[in-house]
Enzyme design. Structure first.
Site, PDB file in Angstrom:
ATOM      1  N   LYS A   7     -11.424  -0.708   6.460  1.00  0.00           N
ATOM      2  CA  LYS A   7     -11.859  -1.446   5.275  1.00  0.00           C
ATOM      3  C   LYS A   7     -12.928  -2.489   5.632  1.00  0.00           C
ATOM      4  O   LYS A   7     -13.956  -2.130   6.156  1.00  0.00           O
ATOM      5  CB  LYS A   7     -10.619  -2.058   4.594  1.00  0.00           C
ATOM      6  CG  LYS A   7      -9.460  -1.058   4.422  1.00  0.00           C
ATOM      7  CD  LYS A   7      -9.849   0.076   3.524  1.00  0.00           C
ATOM      8  CE  LYS A   7      -8.844   1.205   3.346  1.00  0.00           C
ATOM      9  NZ  LYS A   7      -7.668   1.358   4.115  1.00  0.00           N
ATOM     10  N   TYR A  55       0.855  -1.192   0.000  1.00  0.00           N
ATOM     11  CA  TYR A  55       0.000   0.000   0.000  1.00  0.00           C
ATOM     12  C   TYR A  55       0.900   1.255   0.000  1.00  0.00           C
ATOM     13  O   TYR A  55       1.885   1.308   0.748  1.00  0.00           O
ATOM     14  CB  TYR A  55      -0.926  -0.043   1.223  1.00  0.00           C
ATOM     15  CG  TYR A  55      -1.605   1.262   1.499  1.00  0.00           C
ATOM     16  CD1 TYR A  55      -2.431   1.850   0.541  1.00  0.00           C
ATOM     17  CD2 TYR A  55      -1.410   1.939   2.701  1.00  0.00           C
ATOM     18  CE1 TYR A  55      -3.040   3.074   0.781  1.00  0.00           C
ATOM     19  CE2 TYR A  55      -2.022   3.158   2.946  1.00  0.00           C
ATOM     20  CZ  TYR A  55      -2.830   3.718   1.980  1.00  0.00           C
ATOM     21  OH  TYR A  55      -3.427   4.926   2.213  1.00  0.00           O
ATOM     22  N   ASP A  85      -0.201  -7.951   6.927  1.00  0.00           N
ATOM     23  CA  ASP A  85      -1.302  -7.001   6.781  1.00  0.00           C
ATOM     24  C   ASP A  85      -2.432  -7.767   6.098  1.00  0.00           C
ATOM     25  O   ASP A  85      -2.359  -8.100   4.917  1.00  0.00           O
ATOM     26  CB  ASP A  85      -0.836  -5.814   5.921  1.00  0.00           C
ATOM     27  CG  ASP A  85      -1.906  -4.733   5.789  1.00  0.00           C
ATOM     28  OD1 ASP A  85      -3.101  -5.073   5.858  1.00  0.00           O
ATOM     29  OD2 ASP A  85      -1.547  -3.556   5.604  1.00  0.00           O
TER      30      ASP A  85
HETATM   31  N1  PLP Z   1      -2.914  -1.489   4.727  1.00  0.00           N
HETATM   32  C1  PLP Z   1      -3.553  -1.616   3.556  1.00  0.00           C
HETATM   33  C2  PLP Z   1      -3.430  -2.899   2.794  1.00  0.00           C
HETATM   34  C3  PLP Z   1      -4.322  -0.568   3.045  1.00  0.00           C
HETATM   35  O1  PLP Z   1      -4.940  -0.714   1.874  1.00  0.00           O
HETATM   36  C4  PLP Z   1      -4.411   0.641   3.801  1.00  0.00           C
HETATM   37  C5  PLP Z   1      -5.199   1.770   3.320  1.00  0.00           C
HETATM   38  O2  PLP Z   1      -5.721   1.757   2.207  1.00  0.00           O
HETATM   39  C6  PLP Z   1      -3.719   0.730   5.010  1.00  0.00           C
HETATM   40  C7  PLP Z   1      -2.990  -0.350   5.457  1.00  0.00           C
HETATM   41  C8  PLP Z   1      -3.773   1.988   5.834  1.00  0.00           C
HETATM   42  O3  PLP Z   1      -4.984   2.055   6.522  1.00  0.00           O
HETATM   43  P1  PLP Z   1      -5.665   3.427   7.025  1.00  0.00           P
HETATM   44  O4  PLP Z   1      -6.083   4.178   5.817  1.00  0.00           O
HETATM   45  O5  PLP Z   1      -6.782   2.960   7.883  1.00  0.00           O
HETATM   46  O6  PLP Z   1      -4.629   4.179   7.796  1.00  0.00           O
END
Ligand code: PLP
Length: 395
Positions: free
Chosen positions: A205, A108, A180
């Protein structure tokens, strides 16, 4: 004992999600756990520290959802944070300046930015690699990294990394394995089953699932790491608001129902995308042609509800497609009830810069779909109509 604790060991994650914290209210025996907004808690007498004293340290509503997510994942306990990025950064507090973290080269964009920026300030060293490449993995482990972060399926190309294989390599170098699991949720993938040390979610999400809370969670396999991470969470102050935790817990209750339906619809959209002549390539782990298909079949309970695809004609086609696409919202994020279309190169991943985008294989013709709860036929009609118009505009 509260009913939610009874027989928990044998419960499936769906039952855990529905029943977490139920009938735990000792004041009025409310079926649903109450929302505790108070920032502070009275000491019953001098020197007697209560279970909760100050909201940054701990909060009952927060703890119910953290434990529920940990039970669903099969971990020890979960630390809730104010975003997915905060959960990742919290995990990285475990690293010292000389330590190496290995991360996916196509992770990400926000994760990439965080790791690169903090590494530039000397917080730790980072090595971005293609984790589907055995030789790259082997070389990375030779440097004895302290931690390896996996994102499988990866964002946005849905590359699949073999968790079991990485864990076996990591054992030899005592490297902490962190996954993740945002793209699948514990309903579709349980990384602890393969021996990892920690699981991270952007609860923004699928876990919350209604696109109205930014949040994160860090779940550990053992108590020691949990205690350390909880200490750092208080030390830094990454705690989310109790109301956000309350909403997240409400979202968790329907995770199975949402995931099942969204995944089912995604498979139908994939069929249409694969058969349309405007589409160059479809990235979806449920396709036999996908490089990670066999691994996904082994380690996932389904292919998920995220789809990426490349349009013929690059950014020009993307512009025409997006302008002609009904129903879907052109927006970042994923995992909510609403279907979304995103252009990673100019949206979610734009912070990576052009060189890193090329290295990660993210082209300007790439689009990413987060499949929502709308009627499948309405989504198909919208997609086909926009793809047809792209074809006629190119002619
Ligand atoms: N990890 C993944 C795979 C993501 O897609 C995202 C955000 O799109 C994050 C972490 C970060 O999350 P947040 O936007 O809640 O900080």
């Amino acid at each position: 004992m509260a009913k939610d604790d009874q027989g928990k060991k044998n419960w499936n994650e769906t039952t855990i999600a529905v029943r977490a914290g139920l009938e735990s209210d000792e004041s009025y025996n409310s079926v649903m756990p109450p929302l505790y907004m108070s920032t502070n808690y009275a000491f019953s007498s001098f020197g007697e520290v209560p279970v909760y004293d100050y909201g940054r340290v701990g909060n009952p509503t927060r703890d119910v959802v953290g434990k529920a997510l940990a039970d669903m994942e099969g971990g020890f306990n979960g630390v809730m944070t104010s975003s997915g990025m905060a959960a990742l950064d919290l995990m990285f507090t475990h690293l010292d300046p000389a330590d190496i973290i290995v991360a996916p080269h196509d992770c990400y964009g926000g994760t990439y930015r965080l790791l690169r920026s903090k590494a530039a300030k000397g917080h730790y060293k980072v090595n971005f690699i293609d984790q589907t490449d055995d030789a790259a993995l082997k070389a990375a482990f030779e440097a004895k990294p302290k931690m390896i972060l996996l994102e499988t399926p990866s964002n946005p190309l849905l590359r699949i990394v073999d968790i079991e294989k990485v864990v076996a390599m990591a054992k030899k170098t005592e490297t902490l394995v962190v996954v993740d699991n945002t793209f699948l949720s514990p309903f579709l993938q349980k990384p602890f089953d393969f021996g990892v040390d920690a699981v991270i979610h952007s609860t923004t999400k699928y876990i919350n699932g209604h696109s109205d809370v930014i949040g994160g969670c860090l779940i550990t396999k053992d108590e020691e790491l949990y205690t350390d991470m909880r200490w750092w969470n208080n030390c830094i102050g990454y705690a989310p608001s109790p109301f956000d935790c309350y909403l997240t817990l409400r979202g968790v209750r329907t995770l199975n129902a949402r995931m099942s339906r969204q995944q089912e619809t995604a498979a139908k959209l994939v069929d249409y995308l694969c058969s349309h002549e405007s589409v160059e390539k479809v990235f979806y782990p449920g396709l036999e042609s996908h490089a990670g298909y066999e691994i996904a079949k082994r380690q996932q309970k389904g292919a998920g509800a995220m789809i990426s695809f490349e349009l013929k004609g690059g950014e020009k086609s993307v512009r025409s497609f997006v302008n002609n696409l009904d129903v879907f919202s052109l927006a970042e994020s994923l995992g909510g009830v609403e279907s979304l279309i995103a252009h990673p190169a100019t949206m979610t991943h734009r912070g990576m810069g052009p060189e890193a985008l090329v290295e990660a294989g993210i082209s300007h013709g790439l689009l990413r779909i987060s499949t929502g709860q709308e009627d499948a036929q309405d989504l198909i009609d919208a997609l086909v109509c926009a793809l047809d118009s792209t074809l006629s505009n190119a002619a």
